[in-house]
Structure formats: structure tokens, C-alpha cells
Design an enzyme around this catalytic site. Structure first.
Site, mmCIF file in Angstrom:
data_model
loop_
_atom_site.group_PDB
_atom_site.id
_atom_site.type_symbol
_atom_site.label_atom_id
_atom_site.label_comp_id
_atom_site.label_asym_id
_atom_site.label_seq_id
_atom_site.Cartn_x
_atom_site.Cartn_y
_atom_site.Cartn_z
ATOM 1 N N LEU A 223 0.856 -1.180 0.000
ATOM 2 C CA LEU A 223 0.000 0.000 0.000
ATOM 3 C C LEU A 223 0.894 1.232 0.000
ATOM 4 O O LEU A 223 1.993 1.219 0.568
ATOM 5 C CB LEU A 223 -0.910 0.028 1.232
ATOM 6 C CG LEU A 223 -2.001 -1.045 1.324
ATOM 7 C CD1 LEU A 223 -2.778 -0.881 2.624
ATOM 8 C CD2 LEU A 223 -2.943 -0.979 0.137
ATOM 9 N N ASP A 224 0.417 2.314 -0.616
ATOM 10 C CA ASP A 224 1.165 3.557 -0.642
ATOM 11 C C ASP A 224 1.303 4.137 0.760
ATOM 12 O O ASP A 224 0.561 3.771 1.685
ATOM 13 C CB ASP A 224 0.467 4.586 -1.537
ATOM 14 C CG ASP A 224 0.384 4.128 -2.980
ATOM 15 O OD1 ASP A 224 1.190 3.276 -3.374
ATOM 16 O OD2 ASP A 224 -0.491 4.642 -3.708
ATOM 17 N N LEU A 225 2.202 5.092 0.894
ATOM 18 C CA LEU A 225 2.456 5.747 2.176
ATOM 19 C C LEU A 225 1.176 6.315 2.791
ATOM 20 O O LEU A 225 0.951 6.201 4.000
ATOM 21 C CB LEU A 225 3.479 6.878 1.965
ATOM 22 C CG LEU A 225 3.901 7.682 3.193
ATOM 23 C CD1 LEU A 225 4.764 6.832 4.119
ATOM 24 C CD2 LEU A 225 4.673 8.935 2.761
#
Length: 233
Positions: free
Chosen positions: A101-103
Site C-alpha cells: 500500500l502507498d504511504l
């Protein structure tokens, strides 16, 4: 594996403290006193600290984590804290996320040290479903349901995305189910229809639904592991 690394993770102490423990004569391997952290150990070796046996990790491990914002899905990062911050297990650096998952994205992350199992989640040929809750900047319209179902042309991609299910919850919120995992796919899909994702949360992978609080994790059951299509070894 080096003895100092093994001890650092099992005892939860720094390498410097491990050196002091070894020099103090508190560690044995197969009942032989060992003072060098560079000593290599095997899973058949009996490692004792103050006469307490330290168990080797021999079986595969599977966890679900509720990832908060601001953490990256990697074992090391020079600029941001990683999701391993939340994992209180021996040798957490052996784990990897099965689908990152992205930041700024929250939600379900699966962690494992079983590469074949994680491949079943990330490989396009296995069509493992991922379900996301999405908040967007511009109002959603009913015609988008058909657009996402038919596939969307992403920037710098030749082929359309696979059919995706869009469920509109209200003007600015939707649930999206996809069957692939292209780079930043959900954000790019909405960008392709002239919208912008403000918040993104993954709530399900395959049959596994997120059921722990933010920042918490738990081991998967054998049944849950097998639901992805692999048996615990």
C-alpha cells in the site's frame, strides 16, 4: 544465520548489548560456550541464553495488519517508518508484504515469509480480488459503474484494466473491487475519469477481510491461509 543477529531479535536488544552478553559467557550452542557473534548457527543447533533455549523459526508465518497512514510497506526505508514497527515477532525483517500500500493509503496488509503464498496474491494470473474504500474530490456519477466494468485506459498503458466493480456509496465515496494490482492502480483509474482520490483504504484481499484495529495485527488461521490457495508448511 549469524549468532549476534539471532540473539538480537530473540532477546530484543541491540548488537552492542549482544556483544556484552556473549562476552559475559551467557550463551551456549549445543552446550558449548560461545563468545563470538559471528558464529554461524543452523536450525538444528540448540542455542541457550542463561540456560533458556531460544527457539528457531522453522515454519512459515502469516499475518494481517491494519496499516495506518505514514508507513511504508518495506523492511527498510531511509525516509519513512516501515510497517515492521507494528510487528512484535522474532526476526520481523524476514517478513514481506504480499501486495503493498502507498504511504498515504490505509488498511489491510498481509505479511508473510512464504514467497509462493504471496505470489498467489500479487501475480495477475491468479486474479486475487482486492476491495478498496475510496474517497474522491469530485462527485461520482452512475455512468462510472459501466466505465469501470468495461475497463479503463490508464496513462502509459496499452491495454485496458480488467473489469472492476464500482459500488457508489454516496457522491464522494465508493467501494471498488479490482482483480489485478498495477502500480497505483486505483488512483490512476480515477485520474483517468477526471477525478482525484483523496483517501484510500483497503478492506479485503481475496476472502480475507480486515478485522483488527488500526496499528494492530494478528496471525492468520490455517483456514484463512488456505483460502488464498496455499497450505501452511
Amino acid at each position: 544465520m549469524r549468532l549476534d543477529k539471532f540473539l538480537a531479535h530473540h532477546l530484543g536488544i541491540s548488537r552492542n548489548l549482544v556483544t556484552k552478553v556473549l562476552r559475559a559467557g551467557q550463551v551456549t550452542i549445543n552446550d558449548e560456550l560461545i563468545k563470538s557473534g559471528a558464529t554461524k548457527i543452523n536450525v538444528t543447533d540448540v542455542v541457550k541464553y542463561q540456560d533458556t533455549v531460544l527457539e528457531h523459526i522453522t515454519s512459515k508465518r502469516y499475518f494481517m495488519l491494519h496499516k495506518p497512514q505514514g508507513y511504508v510497506c518495506s523492511t527498510e526505508d531511509p525516509d519513512h517508518p516501515t510497517i515492521l514497527y507494528f510487528i512484535d515477532e522474532p526476526m520481523p525483517e524476514r517478513l514481506h508484504s504480499a501486495g503493498r500500500l502507498d504511504l498515504d493509503t490505509t488498511g489491510l496488509v498481509l505479511l508473510t515469509d512464504d514467497g509462493q503464498w504471496s505470489h498467489r496474491i500479487t501475480s495477475p494470473k491468479h486474479h486475487c480480488q482486492k476491495v478498496y474504500l475510496v474517497e474522491v474530490a469530485r462527485p461520482l456519477t452512475e455512468d462510472l459503474i459501466a466505465t469501470f466494468n468495461q475497463g479503463i485506459k490508464l496513462n502509459n498503458e496499452k491495454a485496458l484494466t480488467k473489469s472492476a466493480k464500482l459500488e457508489i456509496l454516496d457522491k464522494f465515496h465508493a467501494r471498488l473491487t479490482i482483480n489485478e494490482g498495477k502500480y497505483h492502480q486505483v488512483k490512476r483509474m480515477f485520474a483517468a475519469v477526471n477525478n482525484h482520490v483523496i483517501a484510500l483504504h483497503r478492506e479485503q484481499i481475496g476472502n480475507l477481510k480486515l478485522d483488527v484495529l488500526e496499528g494492530e495485527y494478528r496471525p492468520l488461521t490455517a483456514e484463512e491461509v488456505n483460502s488464498i490457495g496455499s497450505a501452511i508448511k
